[in-house]
Design an enzyme around this catalytic site. Structure first.
Site, mmCIF file in Angstrom:
data_model
loop_
_atom_site.group_PDB
_atom_site.id
_atom_site.type_symbol
_atom_site.label_atom_id
_atom_site.label_comp_id
_atom_site.label_asym_id
_atom_site.label_seq_id
_atom_site.Cartn_x
_atom_site.Cartn_y
_atom_site.Cartn_z
ATOM 1 C CG HIS A 168 -2.049 0.924 1.211
ATOM 2 N ND1 HIS A 168 -2.207 1.915 2.166
ATOM 3 C CD2 HIS A 168 -3.096 1.060 0.355
ATOM 4 C CE1 HIS A 168 -3.301 2.606 1.899
ATOM 5 N NE2 HIS A 168 -3.862 2.126 0.810
ATOM 6 C CE LYS A 170 -1.525 4.848 -1.517
ATOM 7 N NZ LYS A 170 -2.269 4.249 -0.421
ATOM 8 C CG ASP A 175 18.531 13.250 -9.020
ATOM 9 O OD1 ASP A 175 18.321 12.266 -9.758
ATOM 10 O OD2 ASP A 175 18.861 14.369 -9.470
ATOM 11 C CG HIS A 417 -7.369 8.317 -0.463
ATOM 12 N ND1 HIS A 417 -6.010 8.195 -0.692
ATOM 13 C CD2 HIS A 417 -7.889 7.090 -0.668
ATOM 14 C CE1 HIS A 417 -5.731 6.947 -1.029
ATOM 15 N NE2 HIS A 417 -6.847 6.254 -1.024
ATOM 16 C CE LYS A 419 -4.263 6.643 2.779
ATOM 17 N NZ LYS A 419 -5.667 6.417 2.781
ATOM 18 C CG ASP A 424 0.853 15.595 23.428
ATOM 19 O OD1 ASP A 424 -0.375 15.605 23.600
ATOM 20 O OD2 ASP A 424 1.633 14.845 24.042
#
Length: 520
Positions: A168, A170, A175, A417, A419, A424
């Site tokens: 999953h 991404k 470079d 979508h 995440k 704190d």
């Protein structure tokens, strides 16, 4: 004599999975950042910060696309791309054209895709690998039945224990010195280029030492025994002529888009006329960080994987030590019993705990909502605040903050979508990880934990935007029942019935009824 249907199916699967190309699989490593002038310029920029890395949020869909395209143009020696899903579309075709141009000027391009992406597209994807500078591998590939949707589904069914575990991650790395991490896959719906659906997401441009850390993560996956060259699944290898034909069709397609949908074309091509990379480099927040990722061998576990292989084990100290405020943005949220105990325990200890996730009407996977819904009442009873993003905003003109609702296509549906977590108001975590059993146990994930109050405040502001009454429903308890409080045209009101179609309700109910929670 009648053939057994099962034997016939196995025979069909074996034929569909045949491959005759002899493919050699050689290990390779990320090239040093010092190999390019671009990498050296970032090293020089990072030097005064003594080991810290530079970060800038890419919460805007157009910025996220522009950043990817510009990193391709800046790359001089290497591009490493790792993705769960790549959907065809205008934005993807533009990025592919840029990748081919980079390969033409000698940039080594390594593309690692989860096998889900290649459903029925092995030959098309492999055509890009006909370029001598482009290598493409598939992670955890299905070896039988690759040719059609039916045989693929059957092949996965025969090996479900391994095939439901997916990469999953991404990651976009140029470079070995500049990277993009976050929740976006590749496809028009992630870049405000799809008129019917806008996935709201958060990416982060990351420069300096953190990019080298992420390069190590890419190498682990690329060199894993689970990663196979895509040519391994072809009966014939694409030729240079096949690649040239693909390039011609690609150019014709983009020209057609330019003529027929000029506004979208110009929106995406902004990177050619108004480059932003130098501006963004001056806006970087320099901070200590830790790149976190699951070990690729996680997917080989016979049952639950060893905790030492898990990203969540690395993130656990931050979750344990939060003492004042925890904000979570999770497109798919299924806490399970351990998550419920943790979140209610934090709330009982006086921590302000808030969650932004999808509403039933907005989620693209109603089954996951079915895994979340049974936990709402207990969470609310302990003081956890729950916000559920609406499919459409409740203001007058249908717009709202650009990060959460498309301005280019007013009236398009939105689905969260993103995440992210904020601890704190000091640290923030951005990556591909959802707060659900699938992210914890079955899929592999990657992300970056950044120790910076300034960056944490930026992420927190995005979360609070999404929690605004016109953009989200706040689930609350009223006389022992859950209600949804929201705002339409400036007027607050309370819904006693959860928003969402009967079909979505059925999907959510069914996933709970058949006990799919651990798979969600």
């Amino acid at each position: 004599m009648r053939s057994s249907p099962l034997l016939l199916l196995i025979f069909v699967l074996s034929l569909a999975g045949c491959a005759s190309v002899d493919v050699q699989r050689e290990p390779s490593q990320a090239l040093p950042a010092s190999s390019s002038a671009f990498g050296r310029s970032i090293q020089a920029q990072a030097a005064p910060y003594e080991g810290r890395s530079g970060f800038r949020l890419l919460s805007n869909s157009t910025e996220s696309f522009t950043a990817r395209a510009e990193l391709i143009r800046h790359a001089q020696v290497s591009l490493d791309l790792q993705y769960y899903i790549v959907h065809d579309g205008v934005s993807t075709r533009m990025l592919v054209e840029e990748l081919l141009k980079a390969a033409d000027r000698g940039v080594r391009v390594r593309i690692l895709l989860d096998d889900t992406t290649s459903d029925g597209l092995d030959q098309i994807i492999a055509t890009l690998a006909a370029h001598p500078q482009i290598q493409i591998r598939l992670f955890n590939p299905l070896h039988l039945g690759r040719s059609t949707g039916v045989t693929r589904a059957a092949g996965r069914l025969f090996n479900l224990s391994l095939q439901h575990r997916r990469m999953h991650n991404k990651l976009w790395l140029a470079d070995n010195s500049a990277a993009i991490v976050g929740g976006r896959n590749l496809g028009d719906e992630y870049f405000d280029a799809e008129p019917n659906l806008n996935f709201t997401d958060i990416d982060m441009l990351s420069m300096g030492p953190v990019a080298e850390q992420l390069g190590h993560s890419f190498d682990q996956y690329w060199n894993s025994a689970l990663s196979k060259p895509i040519d391994e699944f072809l009966s014939s290898k694409p030729s240079a002529k096949d690649l040239q034909n693909t390039r011609t069709r690609l150019e014709e397609s983009l020209e057609e888009t330019r003529q027929q949908n000029h506004a979208l074309y110009q929106q995406l091509m902004t990177f050619t006329t108004e480059p932003r990379m130098d501006i963004w480099r001056n806006e970087l927040i320099w901070a200590w960080n830790q790149a976190l990722w699951d070990a690729p061998s996680k997917v080989l576990a016979k049952d639950e994987p060893d905790p030492h292989l898990l990203l969540t084990t690395q993130l656990a100290p931050e979750l344990k030590n939060v003492s004042k405020e925890l904000i979570m943005i999770s497109a798919y949220f299924v806490p399970g019993q351990p998550g419920l105990v943790y979140l209610t325990g934090r709330a009982d200890a006086g921590v302000s705990v808030s969650l932004l996730t999808n509403s039933l009407e907005a989620t693209d996977v109603p089954a996951v909502h079915g895994g979340y819904a049974p936990y709402r009442k207990a969470l609310l009873e302990h003081g956890v605040k729950l916000y559920e993003l609406r499919r459409q905003p409740g203001d007058n003109d249908g717009s709202g903050p650009h990060v959460f609702y498309s301005k280019s296509f007013r009236g398009s549906d939105s689905s969260l979508h993103s995440k992210a977590m904020i601890f704190d108001r000091q640290k923030s975590f951005i990556g591909s990880f959802n707060f659900d059993p699938r992210s914890v146990l079955w899929n592999t994930e990657v992300g970056v934990l950044v120790d910076s109050p300034e960056l944490a405040e930026h992420v927190r502001e995005l979360a609070l935007q999404g929690m605004a009454p016109a953009l989200s429903y706040q689930a609350k308890l009223q006389d022992g029942n859950i209600v949804w409080v929201t705002e339409d045209n400036g007027q607050m009101h309370t819904l006693t019935k959860e928003p969402g179609s009967w079909w979505r309700r059925f999907n959510a109910w069914f996933s709970t009824s058949v006990g799919l929670e651990r798979m969600l």
